[in-house]
Write an enzyme that holds these catalytic residues in place. Structure first.
Site, mmCIF file in Angstrom:
data_model
loop_
_atom_site.group_PDB
_atom_site.id
_atom_site.type_symbol
_atom_site.label_atom_id
_atom_site.label_comp_id
_atom_site.label_asym_id
_atom_site.label_seq_id
_atom_site.Cartn_x
_atom_site.Cartn_y
_atom_site.Cartn_z
ATOM 1 N N GLU A 96 5.618 0.756 0.600
ATOM 2 C CA GLU A 96 6.407 2.043 0.507
ATOM 3 C C GLU A 96 6.687 2.209 2.127
ATOM 4 O O GLU A 96 7.705 3.153 2.210
ATOM 5 C CB GLU A 96 5.087 3.101 0.248
ATOM 6 N N HIS A 105 2.066 -2.765 3.316
ATOM 7 C CA HIS A 105 2.598 -1.421 3.117
ATOM 8 C C HIS A 105 3.769 -1.624 2.223
ATOM 9 O O HIS A 105 4.984 -1.125 2.987
ATOM 10 C CB HIS A 105 2.624 -0.140 3.975
ATOM 11 N N CYS A 113 -2.956 -2.586 0.833
ATOM 12 C CA CYS A 113 -3.506 -2.387 2.360
ATOM 13 C C CYS A 113 -5.050 -2.486 2.098
ATOM 14 O O CYS A 113 -5.808 -3.412 1.366
ATOM 15 C CB CYS A 113 -3.336 -1.313 3.215
#
Lengths: 387, 202
Positions: free
Chosen positions: B186, B184, B81
């Site tokens: 994750e 992202h 990001c």
């Protein structure tokens, strides 16, 4: 010996389930960690220790909601998928009263022959709290045909039904140009296994790739259906969804106390009618699931015979996670009630399908997991027991 | 082999740590610049504004160590990001600020009339060139984005995947041992986790 999670009663079934005849295998057969805990317990323990920042999740949810505004060509902010049952009550009230959104409810209603009066009353009850709702019912003849076919072909009565329940709201969202659609929970996190300890996100974008609906209606191998017959069972393409900038969100991911039991408690306070059937007849401890029709009970029985766990296992595991049941009590409940399904439900299904009980039993014999069950005194009995 | 997740005060690193825990890779949140040299793989996360990120990295003396890791020792780094944007030459966010310049390019405001900004939500990628980052990952996967500034190279160089959100935006960039993702991983389900694993295995 079937291995059980040390904290709840999820099983490690990797050695017991052949991948050919069942569709739900991967979700239930995940192994246990070094401490003997299943993925769900890892997630729940993580959550209990306040290691998940739910404020951050709410912030994320609000950002997602805000980002849909510009694509909205409607007076509604979002669509909430509902049946009138416990989870849909929780979602609808959460979306309207907590998130302050204008909600359009979308309900796929069972054909009259299948729908219970209780189910109709519950949907009326929800709408009576002041919601607009679109109800859609599909051609009952094809509906039944697909269910019957799915039963014989996959030993799962509900594959086509689930496809329609998931796809219909997406069709409505695209038609009405409402770019935000809420579903309830991602079962991957709450009842089966998670990804990381905290789960990764609330995206339902890939719902159509889910275990039982994967492949869409084509995967049913039902050759005689036309494109129109399958229309509402078929999920709109990713291209169509992307063009509509549609966001599909599991609300359950963002709500800390999203549990079936908690949702039911809130729904009962708001007037939902539950089941009074005996747990020993319906294989369900609380009677707040499958309120709008009876064949889910049979489907849970089929699941039990294929996977070695049924709805009671789900319920006791969730109860353990909420600290409202001890593991010892849970073992007793599973021994007593899991996989129970009274003949009256099976006979009702046979009548609906216009098949004999013998034909039903042949399908059961074909799909039962013989590593887990043995046929004794005219019944399939488990070779395993929780401990 | 331990993964170092750089903590320079820009965003919550818990989810990233959980992701590597889940993947069973030893990982540490790096608070001290002197420790950077201990890692083969670095993660540069980031949520917030570009100028603050650069000033925090300077304050914590991370900049030189990250350069030494990535440019001199040619070890792997993945920017996520804002972390991806920092790998680029500069950004116009708030005020003109120079970045690490590992990959050349300017970060610009996502100036869109008909689209919501920030761009928040899950998008599918269009793949421009092959990368081991996406080994064994289904091409139809969705990834979670949350950003108001973007980068798009002209001519198309160092770009692995893009998305179209009002205009074309770089989603994944790479140059040799340098990698950046605008989304992202994750927070992008199993495919995101798999991408992190692929990065470690590179």
């Amino acid at each position: 010996m079937v291995e059980y999670c040390k904290q709840c009663l999820n099983q490690n079934l990797s050695d017991y389930i052949s991948k050919k005849k069942t569709e739900k295998i991967r979700t239930k057969s995940e192994g246990l960690n070094k401490k003997g805990l299943c993925r769900v317990c890892e997630y729940e323990n993580f959550k209990k220790n306040n290691k998940i920042d739910f404020n951050l999740r709410i912030k994320e949810l609000k950002n997602i909601i805000r980002s849909t505004k510009k694509f909205n060509n409607s007076d509604y902010d979002c669509i909430v998928t509902v049946s009138g049952g416990k989870d849909s009550m929780r979602q609808a009230f959460y979306a309207r009263d907590v998130l302050k959104l204008n909600c359009l409810l979308v309900s796929s209603v069972y054909p009259p022959e299948q729908q219970t009066t209780r189910g109709s009353n519950n949907l009326s009850n929800l709408i009576n709290h002041g919601f607009d709702c679109i109800s859609l019912t599909l051609d009952p003849i094809m509906w039944k045909e697909f269910m019957k076919h799915s039963f014989f072909e996959f030993g799962n009565i509900f594959r086509p039904t689930e496809m329609a329940l998931f796809a219909i709201p997406v069709h409505v969202a695209i038609s009405f140009q409402i770019p935000l659609l809420f579903y309830g929970e991602n079962v991957l996190y709450t009842t089966t296994f998670g990804t990381t300890k905290e789960g990764t996100d609330g995206s339902a974008q890939k719902l159509k790739e889910g275990n039982t609906v994967k492949g869409g209606p084509k995967s049913l191998n039902y050759k005689k259906a036309s494109k129109r017959d399958f229309h509402f069972y078929d999920y709109p393409s990713y291209a169509k969804m992307n063009k509509a900038n549609l966001k599909l969100v599991y609300l359950g991911y963002y709500i800390k106390d999203w549990y079936a039991y908690k949702n039911a408690k809130l729904a009962i306070e708001k007037g939902i009618q539950t089941r009074n059937d005996n747990p020993a007849e319906m294989g369900d401890l609380w009677g707040y699931a499958a309120l709008d029709e009876d064949f889910r009970i049979v489907n849970q029985y089929l699941r039990y015979l294929k996977l070695g766990n049924g709805q009671v296992t789900d319920q006791v595991c969730e109860a353990i996670h909420q600290d409202i049941m001890t593991r010892e009590e849970a073992i007793e409940k599973v021994k007593m009630y899991d996989g129970a399904c009274d003949d009256k439900y099976i006979n009702k299904l046979c009548k609906y399908f216009n098949i004999s009980r013998n034909e039903f039993d042949i399908v059961v014999d074909n799909f039962v997991n013989r590593n887990l069950f043995e046929y004794l005194n005219g019944k399939w009995l488990p070779k395993f027991k929780p401990e | 082999m331990t993964v170092g997740i750089i903590n320079y005060g820009m965003g919550n690193l818990g989810s990233l740590k959980n992701a590597f825990d889940f993947l069973n890779y030893k990982n540490e949140i790096v608070e001290d610049y002197k420790k950077i040299k201990n890692y083969d793989s670095l993660i540069l996360p980031g949520v917030g504004a570009f100028p603050k990120a650069i000033s925090n990295l300077k304050k914590k003396n991370f900049l030189d160590e990250i350069k030494s890791h990535s440019i001199i020792k040619k070890k792997k780094i993945l920017g996520i990001c804002l972390g991806m944007q920092i790998l680029l030459s500069s950004s116009e966010e708030i005020k003109f600020t120079e970045g690490l310049d590992f990959i050349s390019g300017q970060v610009k405001f996502l100036d869109l009339q008909k689209y919501s900004v920030p761009h928040v939500g899950w998008s599918q990628l269009k793949y421009i060139s092959n990368s081991s980052l996406f080994k064994k990952i289904d091409k139809r996967e969705f990834y979670y984005f949350d950003h108001s500034y973007y980068f798009y190279p002209s001519p198309k160089k160092n770009i692995i995947a893009e998305i179209t959100y009002g205009k074309k935006l770089a989603a994944v960039i790479s140059k040799n041992n340098i990698f950046g993702v605008q989304f992202h991983p994750e927070k992008s389900q199993l495919s995101g986790l798999k991408l992190l694993e692929n990065f470690i295995k590179l």
